[in-house]
Design an enzyme around this catalytic site. Structure first.
Site, PDB file in Angstrom:
ATOM      1  N   ASP A 145     -30.385  64.479  79.164  1.00 55.99           N
ATOM      2  CA  ASP A 145     -31.714  64.921  79.579  1.00 55.99           C
ATOM      3  C   ASP A 145     -31.899  64.665  81.076  1.00 55.99           C
ATOM      4  OD1 ASP A 145     -34.600  65.288  79.884  1.00 55.99           O
ATOM      5  OD2 ASP A 145     -34.611  65.306  77.700  1.00 55.99           O
ATOM      6  N   SER A 194     -38.699  69.441  78.970  1.00 49.90           N
ATOM      7  CA  SER A 194     -37.590  69.309  78.018  1.00 49.90           C
ATOM      8  C   SER A 194     -37.851  70.057  76.720  1.00 49.90           C
ATOM      9  CB  SER A 194     -37.333  67.837  77.708  1.00 49.90           C
ATOM     10  OG  SER A 194     -36.834  67.188  78.852  1.00 49.90           O
ATOM     11  N   ASP A 253     -39.123  63.125  69.984  1.00 52.08           N
ATOM     12  CA  ASP A 253     -39.315  63.610  71.354  1.00 52.08           C
ATOM     13  C   ASP A 253     -38.760  65.035  71.470  1.00 52.08           C
ATOM     14  OD1 ASP A 253     -40.133  63.556  73.978  1.00 52.08           O
ATOM     15  OD2 ASP A 253     -38.814  61.939  74.612  1.00 52.08           O
ATOM     16  N   THR A 255     -36.405  66.946  73.055  1.00 58.40           N
ATOM     17  CA  THR A 255     -35.045  67.486  72.936  1.00 58.40           C
ATOM     18  C   THR A 255     -34.522  67.447  71.499  1.00 58.40           C
ATOM     19  OG1 THR A 255     -34.670  66.818  75.213  1.00 58.40           O
ATOM     20  CG2 THR A 255     -32.729  67.405  73.917  1.00 58.40           C
ATOM     21  N   ASP A 400     -33.180  60.966  81.945  1.00 60.28           N
ATOM     22  CA  ASP A 400     -34.398  61.614  82.455  1.00 60.28           C
ATOM     23  C   ASP A 400     -35.522  60.610  82.682  1.00 60.28           C
ATOM     24  OD1 ASP A 400     -36.255  64.125  82.687  1.00 60.28           O
ATOM     25  OD2 ASP A 400     -37.204  62.883  81.163  1.00 60.28           O
ATOM     26  N   HIS A 404     -37.346  59.792  86.291  1.00 60.67           N
ATOM     27  CA  HIS A 404     -38.786  59.889  86.572  1.00 60.67           C
ATOM     28  C   HIS A 404     -39.269  58.599  87.239  1.00 60.67           C
ATOM     29  CE1 HIS A 404     -39.925  63.696  84.831  1.00 60.67           C
ATOM     30  NE2 HIS A 404     -39.321  63.421  83.699  1.00 60.67           N
ATOM     31  N   ASP A 442     -30.729  69.682  80.320  1.00 56.03           N
ATOM     32  CA  ASP A 442     -31.769  70.649  79.963  1.00 56.03           C
ATOM     33  C   ASP A 442     -32.532  71.120  81.207  1.00 56.03           C
ATOM     34  OD1 ASP A 442     -32.746  68.091  80.291  1.00 56.03           O
ATOM     35  OD2 ASP A 442     -34.167  68.208  78.635  1.00 56.03           O
ATOM     36  N   HIS A 443     -32.481  70.316  82.248  1.00 54.52           N
ATOM     37  CA  HIS A 443     -33.135  70.660  83.516  1.00 54.52           C
ATOM     38  C   HIS A 443     -32.636  69.663  84.540  1.00 54.52           C
ATOM     39  CE1 HIS A 443     -35.542  67.087  83.117  1.00 54.52           C
ATOM     40  NE2 HIS A 443     -35.775  67.434  81.874  1.00 54.52           N
TER      41      HIS A 443
HETATM   42 ZN   LIG Z   1     -38.417  64.607  82.168  1.00 51.00          ZN
END
Ligand SMILES: [Zn+2]
Length: 594
Positions: A145, A194, A253, A255, A400, A404, A442-443
């Site tokens: 992620d 996500s 969550d 994903t 991920d 952040h 995913d990003h």
């Molecule tokens: Zn994120």
């Protein structure tokens, strides 16, 4: 063109009765038309989808709406619409639920709507695709992620280091059969979350942020009705395969849940947990965090609003339940065909906290959480007993979440953990050459490796760029793939393209320290836990953002094993990952049950 059945007229009558409050706006308003699936969608032949037409307008009246597919009225193709209602803009919609497109090739959909005497038309085109011949029995989709390419680079440096400019080794995800770049945008915004991006992998259809397995532009507008699209777990189950989801986050969550769910808002986790139990969507192996969505509300720490004991429900369906690494290791995977493991009330802890720092303040009693490797191994061992094959999604979720928080050491160490799980999937594929392993993010995130820091010097004095960026001093004497010391004398200088105002001290924080905190609705740089000589770096985000945010940059995909040649191209749209999996597995819903 023929008028669309009574169904639409009915909806229109309801709409008109609902009031003409928008009439003043609407004198010359022509409607906007939305069609789901959206233009240029690729649809798997035989997959179950909802076909939906929205005619959005405020006030006024619509006296004629016509929908055709390749010139044939929708009612003659799919029968009468199965639901209708009011759109967020006081227009009207009609939906044909659970239809299939069966004939491979192009389909043109045209909608013509007359509102207030103005006719608006819209045409979209679909490609209906049949899966190719079966190449793989199993697919293991590994999602890091937010695994931006620089995170992969940083993990390779931290794990393997370099000598005279050459890496001393490569990550498992570096040594695959094929690589491509993947684009990640959704239908309503450039930068994805996500939910939307995982949904594209799981269904082959993009949607709006926060939504999964349903088309919508407005997931946050109340009373929206999404148009469902079938996902990979539903398809795999229909094909008689086993399915599994593994994640270091709450298992509800975005994903992991995008693999099986249909929901407008990812935050509706109780509903997601409930959907996880529905027979057509229920994965055989479920391993991760988020136990508080499975405990009845009477259990301390539960987040459920009802008395449902979801763990008991799963056990009633023959699932072995485990709640710790020790219990997971004790599972007889040769006899268990269904496995539920929940190892934290919320998200699991990052690798650094699980296995290195082990601070009781952070672990909060969850001091026996398994590694992602152990979860991946157990999932494969259980699922691989099915002769019909399996689909397994494994997520390194905290990459991920730590990005952040701009805690790059935790993000990168979790990337190494994720990579070791990739190694387990590859080892399985080596023994079982009918297996496709896909490693992808995913990003992206705006992280960048731009030099090194000599931490023996104060503040910025140790910063080296270009020829002054001496190699970092990571070592791995014990050969476990993780650096012996998270923060040796010379470590990485890592920056971010977007961030709140924050104090940069170029130091590892053994105790996590948030970059910013919200004070009176505004993000303020957090000096707590940061060195005295830290630089105050002015934020470049809107003031309410206390964290770094996702970026629209392409992400790297590497694939290994049967069917991986699908990715032998420079650039891949995120929806194509679904078709690569379907193609590898030869999933043809038109043949299911025959
Ligand atoms: Zn994120």
């Amino acid at each position: 063109m023929r008028k669309l059945s009574k169904i639409l007229s009915l909806a229109l009558a309801v709409m008109m009765a609902a009031g003409a409050q928008g009439a003043s706006l609407a004198e010359d308003a022509s409607p906007s038309i939305r069609i789901f699936p959206v233009d240029r969608a690729t649809i798997l032949a035989g997959a179950v989808v909802d076909f939906k037409v929205e005619v959005n307008y405020s006030g006024g009246t619509a006296d004629d709406v016509a929908v055709t597919l390749d010139g044939v009225p929708a009612v003659d193709v799919f029968g009468a619409a199965t639901s209708e209602g009011i759109t967020p803009e006081d227009g009207t919609y009609a939906m044909w639920e659970g239809v299939t497109f069966t004939r491979p090739g192009a389909v043109e959909v045209s909608v013509s709507a007359n509102v207030n005497g103005i006719t608006t038309e819209k045409t979209v085109a679909y490609t209906v695709l049949e899966a190719g011949e079966k190449k793989a029995r199993n697919v293991i989709l590994m999602i890091g992620d937010g695994l931006a390419q620089p995170t992969r680079t940083a993990a390779r440096i931290m794990s393997k280091n370099l000598t005279e400019g050459r890496f001393n080794g490569y990550l498992n995800m570096d040594v695959m059969d094929v690589a491509t770049l993947v684009t990640t945008s959704g239908i309503a915004a450039l930068v994805t979350d996500s939910a939307n991006s995982a949904s594209a992998y799981a269904t082959g259809h993009k949607t709006a942020n926060n939504a999964m397995g349903v088309y919508t532009y407005n997931p946050n507008v109340d009373d929206q009705v999404g148009a469902k699209v079938e996902n990979i777990i539903e398809l795999a189950k229909r094909a008689g395969m086993s399915t599994g989801i593994v994640s270091t986050s709450e298992i509800t969550d975005a994903t992991p849940s995008a693999m099986f769910t249909h929901i407008l808002k990812r935050s509706n986790m109780q509903a997601i947990a409930d959907q996880m139990f529905l027979e057509g969507q229920r994965p055989d192996v479920i391993l991760g965090g988020g136990a508080w969505w499975f405990w009845p509300s009477t259990t301390t720490g539960s987040k459920r609003a009802d008395e449902r004991d979801l763990i008991a429900d799963f056990e009633g369906e023959g699932y072995a339940f485990v709640g710790s690494a020790t219990e997971l290791a004790a599972v007889d995977t040769a006899s268990a065909s269904r496995l539920l493991g929940l190892f934290n009330s919320g998200n699991m802890s990052p690798y650094v906290d699980k296995f290195i720092e082990k601070s009781p303040d952070i672990l909060k009693g969850f001091d026996d959480q398994p590694s992602l490797m152990a979860m991946t191994k157990a999932a494969i061992d259980v699922l691989s007993q099915n002769e019909e094959g399996f689909f397994l999604m494994v997520e390194g979720a905290l990459i991920d979440k730590q990005e952040h928080a701009m805690d790059w050491e935790r993000a990168v160490v979790d990337t190494i953990e994720f990579d070791q799980a990739v190694g387990i999937a590859k080892d399985f594929a080596d023994i079982n050459d009918d297996t496709l392993v896909i490693v992808v993010a995913d990003h992206s995130h705006s992280i960048s490796v731009y030099g090194t820091i000599d931490t023996s010097k104060p503040g910025l004095e140790g910063l080296g760029v270009y020829e002054n960026a001496k190699f970092p001093t990571y070592a791995d004497e014990d050969g476990d793939g993780f650096p012996d010391v998270i923060s040796p004398d010379i470590t990485l200088a890592i920056g971010w393209g977007n961030h709140p105002s924050y104090y940069e001290d170029f130091r590892y924080h053994a105790v996590p320290s948030a970059p910013a905190v919200i004070v009176d609705d505004v993000a303020v740089a957090n000096a707590n836990g940061r060195a005295e000589d830290a630089l105050l770096i002015a934020g470049n985000l809107t003031p309410e953002q206390p964290q770094e945010v996702h970026s629209a940059d392409d992400v790297t995909l590497t694939a290994y094993g049967a069917g991986s040649s699908y990715f032998n191209k420079t650039l891949t749209d995120n929806t194509e990952v679904f078709f690569a999996m379907v193609n590898a597995l030869g999933l043809n819903p038109l043949e299911f049950g025959k």
